[in-house]
Design an enzyme around this catalytic site. Structure first.
Site, PDB file in Angstrom:
ATOM      1  N   ASP A   1     -26.616  94.981  -5.124  1.00 29.95           N
ATOM      2  CA  ASP A   1     -26.058  93.953  -4.300  1.00 29.95           C
ATOM      3  C   ASP A   1     -24.648  93.356  -4.591  1.00 29.95           C
ATOM      4  O   ASP A   1     -24.026  93.424  -5.743  1.00 29.95           O
ATOM      5  CB  ASP A   1     -27.006  92.827  -4.257  1.00 29.95           C
TER       6      ASP A   1
ATOM      7  N   ASN B   1     -32.086  95.112   6.588  1.00 30.83           N
ATOM      8  CA  ASN B   1     -30.811  95.305   6.880  1.00 30.83           C
ATOM      9  C   ASN B   1     -30.454  95.947   7.943  1.00 30.83           C
ATOM     10  O   ASN B   1     -29.377  95.944   8.624  1.00 30.83           O
ATOM     11  CB  ASN B   1     -30.319  96.170   5.543  1.00 30.83           C
TER      12      ASN B   1
HETATM   13  C1  IPE Z   1     -30.682  93.159  -0.901  1.00 32.38           C
HETATM   14  O1  IPE Z   1     -29.494  92.921  -0.747  1.00 32.38           O
HETATM   15  C2  IPE Z   1     -31.230  94.579  -0.251  1.00 32.38           C
HETATM   16  C3  IPE Z   1     -30.282  95.760  -0.607  1.00 32.38           C
HETATM   17  C4  IPE Z   1     -29.597  95.763  -1.894  1.00 32.38           C
HETATM   18  C5  IPE Z   1     -30.420  96.794  -0.287  1.00 32.38           C
HETATM   19  P1  IPE Z   1     -29.404  92.222   0.427  1.00 32.38           P
HETATM   20  O2  IPE Z   1     -27.905  91.610   0.191  1.00 32.38           O
HETATM   21  O3  IPE Z   1     -29.388  92.599   1.715  1.00 32.38           O
HETATM   22  O4  IPE Z   1     -30.383  91.044   0.369  1.00 32.38           O
HETATM   23  P2  IPE Z   1     -30.438  89.490   0.701  1.00 32.38           P
HETATM   24  O5  IPE Z   1     -30.062  89.410   2.114  1.00 32.38           O
HETATM   25  O6  IPE Z   1     -29.318  88.851  -0.003  1.00 32.38           O
HETATM   26  O7  IPE Z   1     -31.812  89.026   0.268  1.00 32.38           O
HETATM   27  C1  IPE Z   2     -25.590  95.674  -1.219  1.00 28.59           C
HETATM   28  O1  IPE Z   2     -24.592  94.821  -0.814  1.00 28.59           O
HETATM   29  C2  IPE Z   2     -25.836  96.857  -0.327  1.00 28.59           C
HETATM   30  C3  IPE Z   2     -26.536  96.870   0.932  1.00 28.59           C
HETATM   31  C4  IPE Z   2     -27.584  95.877   1.102  1.00 28.59           C
HETATM   32  C5  IPE Z   2     -26.761  97.980   1.807  1.00 28.59           C
HETATM   33  P1  IPE Z   2     -24.395  93.817   0.252  1.00 28.59           P
HETATM   34  O2  IPE Z   2     -23.681  94.506   1.446  1.00 28.59           O
HETATM   35  O3  IPE Z   2     -25.827  93.092   0.493  1.00 28.59           O
HETATM   36  O4  IPE Z   2     -23.158  92.880  -0.235  1.00 28.59           O
HETATM   37  P2  IPE Z   2     -23.163  91.578   0.004  1.00 28.59           P
HETATM   38  O5  IPE Z   2     -24.306  90.837  -0.655  1.00 28.59           O
HETATM   39  O6  IPE Z   2     -22.700  91.202   1.239  1.00 28.59           O
HETATM   40  O7  IPE Z   2     -22.043  91.029  -0.967  1.00 28.59           O
HETATM   41 MG    MG Z   3     -26.184  91.472  -0.401  1.00 27.21          MG
END
Ligand code: IPE
Ligand code: IPE
Ligand code: MG
Length: 471
Positions: free
Chosen positions: A258, A306
């Protein structure tokens, strides 16, 4: 540590303003510690300033060196091991009685140099003559016995001073060990450590410090039954640390990758830029995990939630995954990593699905595994399993239900790491991580380094995994 080494190190610790003649004991960690406290190490008595304090190492010194120290008005701290001192006395006794002495050992080793210094008359014995035999305390006991038998053919052996007990006990334990691999802890210049390596009947690994253990961990953990032993001068703390490191390496680590978006935003870039950087980090993490003997790596790449992201980001992530399948195929094959993709595959574009299937097929024979959770949700996985159970029409147990999940053959994750400071599960491996340890770090995923991985593994190693029991 054996008693002689223990006493010698204690003495040096009490005289850290002194000059130590020769390494107090042959161990790099001990020397480093003493150096950091102010102790200076020299190889020649002439390098000790007149009037200073000198420590004679556990290996002992020749009488000539002692005499020179007295001439230089040095204050002498004698850390000679009592067993080595006993050998010195034996050599002196033989000499007084006019009996030639044979010393069995490495002529370049400090202990042997010291013993040879005791011999007043260096003539070679003649056939049939009475001789005394004294061996370096840390030799291979079997080899010494063999040499003595050889000597007995030509001479009358009057008396033998054998290897010390601490050495013998370790060697006996190594000879008796019937496992697949042995890790020998100690420094390269430690004679008794080297002998343990020579005696072992299985595959041997040697390490002098924790960095070396960490490097070897991957290779060692492929063996089923591993033994650990150490030279007599190896610190207890290092020994315990190495054992804990081998015992507590997780088999399966899962990552919630993340923080890509925030990483890009901090640089004034679009979110997609962060995802590309994150993909590169992933490949590095897979390699580091492999080097540490971690057999399964699972990563959360795209969740069922997502799909709610803006269409261009979702499309960008699909393209990035497809591009990664192409660009990383060769390196996965080269590093012998099996790719598995789990999730609602039906939701993915047809072309991407074909790319996944192709690489899964090409890597199917490898043991190490990278599991990519894509269009994955923990609830979706459980719901899918429930529906399959209904289709089959059987009541489930925990075990049979587990077999209906996406990757039933993979053991549950031992450790789940989440980056970027969020402290939630976000629908990741809900069933599988029932007993996982969690490690949270504020580092954004693209910045996740080898040091961050080691910190997560150290955190894992420090947990007491009772799994419902009492330990
Ligand atoms: C968790 O990250 C899912 C992935 C890393 C693919 P997100 O950034 O999408 O999750 P939430 O929304 O913060 O819980
Ligand atoms: C994790 O990074 C990757 C995916 C969920 C695909 P994020 O895209 O969630 O990054 P933040 O949380 O917005 O920084
Ligand atoms: Mg995230």
């Amino acid at each position: 540590m054996c008693a002689g080494v223990h006493a010698a190190v204690d003495m040096a610790m009490r005289h850290t303003d002194a000059y130590c003649l020769h390494g107090i004991v042959h161990n790099e960690l001990v020397i480093k510690e003493l150096e950091s406290r102010g102790c200076r190490f020299v190889e020649d008595i002439e390098d000790v300033p007149d009037g200073a304090t000198v420590i004679f190492s556990a290996h002992g010194v020749a009488p000539g060196v002692r005499a020179r120290a007295e001439e230089k008005h040095l204050e002498i701290v004698d850390a000679t091991c009592p067993f080595v001192a006993k050998s010195h006395r034996a050599v002196r006794d033989f000499c007084v009685r006019g009996i030639p002495v044979v010393v069995i050992g490495d002529p370049e080793h400090a202990e042997v140099k010291g013993l040879l210094g005791e011999i007043t008359d260096r003539r070679a014995p003649v056939k049939g003559e009475r001789i005394g035999v004294v061996c370096q305390t840390t030799m291979n006991a079997d080899e010494v016995r063999e040499r003595v038998r050889e000597l007995q053919r030509d001479y009358v052996v009057d008396g033998v001073v054998e290897v010390c007990n601490a050495t013998k006990e370790r060697q006996d334990a190594v000879r008796a060990f019937d496992g697949d691999a042995l890790l020998v802890l100690g420094s390269r210049n430690s004679n008794n450590t080297r002998k343990l390596c020579e005696i072992a009947k299985c595959r041997v690994f040697a390490a002098g410090n924790m960095e070396e253990v960490l490097k070897l961990r991957g290779e060692i953990s492929r063996y089923e039954k591993i033994g650990v032993t150490s030279g007599a001068s190896t610190p207890e703390e290092f020994f315990k640390g190495a054992v804990a490191c081998l015992k507590r390496t997780p088999r399966h680590v899962a990552f919630i990758m993340d923080g890509n978006g925030r990483w890009a935003a901090k640089r004034g870039k679009k979110r997609g830029f962060g995802h590309i950087a994150g993909a590169k980090t992933l490949m590095r993490v897979v390699r580091w995990c492999g080097e540490r003997g971690i057999q399964y790596v699972t990563v959360y790449a795209f969740s069922t939630e997502n799909w709610r992201r803006p269409a261009d980001e979702v499309a960008g992530l699909m393209r990035l995954f497809a591009a990664m399948l192409k660009s990383q195929a060769a390196s996965l094959v080269k590093e012998k990593v099996r790719l598995r993709v789990i999730g609602r595959r039906g939701d993915l574009p047809e072309k991407l699905r074909r790319g996944i299937e192709d690489l899964e097929r090409r890597t199917a024979g490898f043991d190490r595994q990278l599991v990519v959770c894509f269009s994955y949700g923990g609830r979706a996985e459980i719901v899918d399993a429930v529906n399959r159970a209904i289709e089959i029409g059987e009541k489930v147990t925990e075990a049979s239900f587990g077999r209906l999940l996406y990757a039933p053959d993979i053991p549950d994750p031992d450790l789940v790491v989440r980056t970027s400071g969020e402290r939630r599960i976000s629908n990741f491996l809900l069933w599988e991580s029932a007993y996982a340890e969690y490690h949270f770090t504020d580092v954004l995923w693209p910045d996740f380094s080898e040091g961050d991985l080691d910190a997560a593994l150290a955190d894992y190693a420090s947990r007491n995994r009772r799994i419902g029991g009492v330990k």
